[in-house]
Design a protein around this motif. Structure first.
Motif, PDB file in Angstrom:
ATOM      1  N   PRO A 202      -5.306  -0.498  -0.519  1.00  0.00           N
ATOM      2  CA  PRO A 202      -4.420  -1.391  -1.894  1.00  0.00           C
ATOM      3  C   PRO A 202      -4.400  -0.724  -3.236  1.00  0.00           C
ATOM      4  O   PRO A 202      -3.560  -1.254  -3.861  1.00  0.00           O
ATOM      5  N   TYR A 203      -5.273   0.080  -3.467  1.00  0.00           N
ATOM      6  CA  TYR A 203      -4.586   0.236  -5.089  1.00  0.00           C
ATOM      7  C   TYR A 203      -3.753   1.288  -5.337  1.00  0.00           C
ATOM      8  O   TYR A 203      -2.778   1.467  -6.333  1.00  0.00           O
ATOM      9  N   LEU A 204      -2.839   1.974  -3.970  1.00  0.00           N
ATOM     10  CA  LEU A 204      -1.596   2.284  -4.289  1.00  0.00           C
ATOM     11  C   LEU A 204      -0.597   1.810  -5.108  1.00  0.00           C
ATOM     12  O   LEU A 204       0.325   2.422  -5.359  1.00  0.00           O
ATOM     13  N   ARG A 205      -0.333   0.019  -4.791  1.00  0.00           N
ATOM     14  CA  ARG A 205       1.258  -0.222  -5.313  1.00  0.00           C
ATOM     15  C   ARG A 205       0.255  -0.133  -6.331  1.00  0.00           C
ATOM     16  O   ARG A 205       1.180  -0.389  -7.873  1.00  0.00           O
TER      17      ARG A 205
ATOM     18  N   PRO B 134       8.062   8.313 -11.329  1.00  0.00           N
ATOM     19  CA  PRO B 134       9.445   8.226 -10.803  1.00  0.00           C
ATOM     20  C   PRO B 134       9.614   9.423 -10.541  1.00  0.00           C
ATOM     21  O   PRO B 134       9.728  10.636 -11.361  1.00  0.00           O
ATOM     22  N   GLY B 135      10.209   9.447  -9.258  1.00  0.00           N
ATOM     23  CA  GLY B 135      10.834  11.280  -8.888  1.00  0.00           C
ATOM     24  C   GLY B 135       9.956  12.251  -7.751  1.00  0.00           C
ATOM     25  O   GLY B 135      10.021  13.341  -7.558  1.00  0.00           O
ATOM     26  N   GLU B 136       8.382  11.828  -8.005  1.00  0.00           N
ATOM     27  CA  GLU B 136       7.488  12.644  -8.009  1.00  0.00           C
ATOM     28  C   GLU B 136       6.829  11.580  -6.563  1.00  0.00           C
ATOM     29  O   GLU B 136       7.693  10.708  -6.064  1.00  0.00           O
ATOM     30  N   VAL B 137       6.280  13.199  -5.735  1.00  0.00           N
ATOM     31  CA  VAL B 137       6.105  12.361  -4.412  1.00  0.00           C
ATOM     32  C   VAL B 137       4.858  11.432  -4.476  1.00  0.00           C
ATOM     33  O   VAL B 137       3.718  11.775  -5.567  1.00  0.00           O
ATOM     34  N   VAL B 138       4.322  10.243  -4.019  1.00  0.00           N
ATOM     35  CA  VAL B 138       3.486   9.016  -3.861  1.00  0.00           C
ATOM     36  C   VAL B 138       2.686   9.819  -3.085  1.00  0.00           C
ATOM     37  O   VAL B 138       2.127  11.296  -1.888  1.00  0.00           O
ATOM     38  N   THR B 139       1.267   9.936  -3.722  1.00  0.00           N
ATOM     39  CA  THR B 139      -0.258  10.399  -3.626  1.00  0.00           C
ATOM     40  C   THR B 139      -1.394   9.583  -2.309  1.00  0.00           C
ATOM     41  O   THR B 139      -1.410   8.659  -3.242  1.00  0.00           O
TER      42      THR B 139
ATOM     43  N   TRP C 167       2.877  12.296   0.036  1.00  0.00           N
ATOM     44  CA  TRP C 167       2.917  11.841   1.156  1.00  0.00           C
ATOM     45  C   TRP C 167       4.403  12.475   1.208  1.00  0.00           C
ATOM     46  O   TRP C 167       5.515  12.018   1.884  1.00  0.00           O
ATOM     47  N   GLU C 168       4.133  13.532   2.467  1.00  0.00           N
ATOM     48  CA  GLU C 168       5.012  14.283   2.680  1.00  0.00           C
ATOM     49  C   GLU C 168       4.448  15.225   4.578  1.00  0.00           C
ATOM     50  O   GLU C 168       3.581  15.358   4.164  1.00  0.00           O
ATOM     51  N   GLU C 169       5.835  16.338   4.325  1.00  0.00           N
ATOM     52  CA  GLU C 169       5.139  17.034   5.712  1.00  0.00           C
ATOM     53  C   GLU C 169       4.011  18.227   5.050  1.00  0.00           C
ATOM     54  O   GLU C 169       2.866  18.250   5.886  1.00  0.00           O
ATOM     55  N   TYR C 170       4.100  18.782   3.802  1.00  0.00           N
ATOM     56  CA  TYR C 170       3.142  20.128   3.571  1.00  0.00           C
ATOM     57  C   TYR C 170       2.784  20.308   2.318  1.00  0.00           C
ATOM     58  O   TYR C 170       3.973  19.505   1.277  1.00  0.00           O
TER      59      TYR C 170
END
Lengths: 332, 332
Positions: free
Chosen positions: A59-62, A79-84, A111-114
């Protein structure tokens, strides 16, 4: 050694959300394929390169997707960076003495493969790989720890109590408490109701707790909290963990029953689990024991692949998940 | 001994109030002359007959003039019967071994000239009659004790803090705290504002506490409490003592900023001073010392005679008093 590079699919934030968009859309996130990453850490680096196996939808991510004028307890996404978020990972390459290739760890990741993790001190090695690894995004990780610290340390249980959340509810059962939860059959709770469907929350609580509530583990807030207050018993405790019913509101609901804090001598106390990380190993051992003995049951709602991640995150605000929502990215 | 009987003027409740009448009217109280009372206790009785010297006008009294469906922490008054509150009294006749004629005491009594007290165990002898006796309706009695317990025991002061109420503010000064109060010049407070006249409470608090608030001793509630929450510092404490801004409202104001309890790890705790009566003698000695040394200053607003009592009580809801409101009935 030859540098092998692989492509890296990832979920990025495109733009900031407004508060009322929290449970809607999804077009503020985008799945892209980033430039190929080398499969080893740079020479001389103390970083760790991990392959992400599971990531956690919380929940805290949004709330981190909103731009805050006043800093909150955690930084906003960019913005433009990966969500963590927290995830379960396998170490592919390590420049840090505490980690080696093949280690299974949990901690903050992309939130990515590597992901190249520059502060590997923040990672925890997984001590009980005999459980489903996905458990280390929840019951054996911060969610379990939140229930554990919030219940045992903050709420100081004696006998009777209420509780919200599947893990804290079961911890309460272990202590012989009387609890409310959505899924009483599954988790063996004494009683339960769905706060989103109950026309009179105060009456529903009175029905479930004719003698009143000693401990409220509060994760809903707003009208639910307002209904809890008149149902509390003298000297009761309200452990404030979250307010999922409020995060999407432009303006939070007003809580009118605070006078009961005085007349019933209540204690209402907030906590943020990041402060209690020192207790983690003690918790992990104890919770592993509960899981092994079947005293704690745990339900996960797993979607497959990064493409499904944005919708899965939005779904938790709309009550679409049953159990802990997470995303499976790869096998160990 | 011949039974001397005297007439007994008293204030009775005529009818129950509605919540919105709390600061209005006064026609629900009536000053009557009751039947003559004999000036000695009945033979064989353990009661004590007192002459009332001072009675206390307190915010909680108007709340006792409302009929409550759900019992509060104190019983409702009964129409036709005398209004009661704490007061300072002189014992005229005693059937109880602990008291004798001439003793000065404080405790619960009637708004009348003479009262027969059937539970004299509830009375406290006045140990420091060298102070104005009227002080035993306030600074040397429950009000002082409330400030003392609420501040030292509940709020656990370290260094910086806010406080509301003249006594708690000065206790805070003794501990070197930074405090807000209406009367900063008189009491030596660092800063002050009038919450009834401030257009933006949140900004006013920020102005007074640029570094934030560690301790809030809350006696106002509603919008004031809502403004306090964003101004609290990490790990701060809100000691909930009363909500004078709310008692006259049909429906209390909603407090929207409770999320700060979580993000700032706040503790909000209520207390009712009747639970702490065991601390009284320790408090009385300590407060007598502060008063003697001039470390605590105390202002009283005294009206003369029972006829003036109803209006004096209503006046405190309209901010007409300066300092502790009380009624002088007779000289010792």
């Amino acid at each position: 050694m030859a540098l092998v590079a692989v492509s890296n699919k990832r979920v990025i934030l495109k733009r900031y959300l407004t508060a009322c968009e929290i449970g809607q859309l999804g077009d503020e996130m985008e799945v892209v394929t980033a430039e190929a990453v080398p499969l080893s850490v740079p020479a001389g680096s103390f970083a760790v390169l991990v392959k992400n196996l599971y990531i956690s939808c919380d929940p805290y991510l949004r709330n981190r997707m909103i731009r805050h004028e006043v800093p909150t307890y955690i930084s906003d996404f960019v913005p433009g960076e990966v969500v963590t978020s927290h995830g379960v990972m396998k170490v592919i390459s390590s420049g840090h003495l505490d980690f080696k290739a093949g280690d299974l760890v949990w901690g903050m990741t992309g939130w990515e493969e590597y992901t190249l993790i520059n502060n590997p001190e923040s990672l925890f090695k997984i001590n009980y790989p005999e459980f489903p690894l996905s458990n280390y995004t929840g019951v054996l990780e911060m969610h379990g720890l939140t229930a554990y610290v919030g219940f045992f340390e903050m709420s100081k249980p004696k006998k009777a109590c209420s509780a919200i959340g599947q893990i804290v509810g079961q911890l309460a059962k272990i202590k012989g408490c009387y609890v409310v939860n959505l899924l009483k059959t599954k988790f063996g709770f004494d009683d339960a109701f769905n706060y989103k469907k109950e026309p009179d929350l105060e009456a529903a609580l009175k029905r479930c707790f004719p003698e009143g509530i000693d401990i409220d583990f509060e994760n809903v807030g707003g009208a639910m909290l307002d209904a809890v207050l008149p149902n509390m018993r003298l000297g009761g405790r309200i452990t404030m963990c979250g307010m999922i019913s409020q995060y999407h509101l432009e303006r939070p609901e007003g809580v009118r029953n605070l006078m009961y804090i005085i007349t019933k001598r209540l204690r209402m106390e907030g906590f943020v689990i990041f402060d209690s990380i020192a207790v983690y190993r003690q918790f992990e051992e104890e919770m592993a024991g509960y899981l092994r003995e079947g005293k704690v049951t745990y339900v996960e709602d797993i979607v497959q692949g990064l493409d499904a991640a944005p919708a899965a995150l939005i779904g938790i605000y709309n009550g679409l998940n049953v159990g802990k929502q997470l995303v499976s990215i790869a096998q160990a």
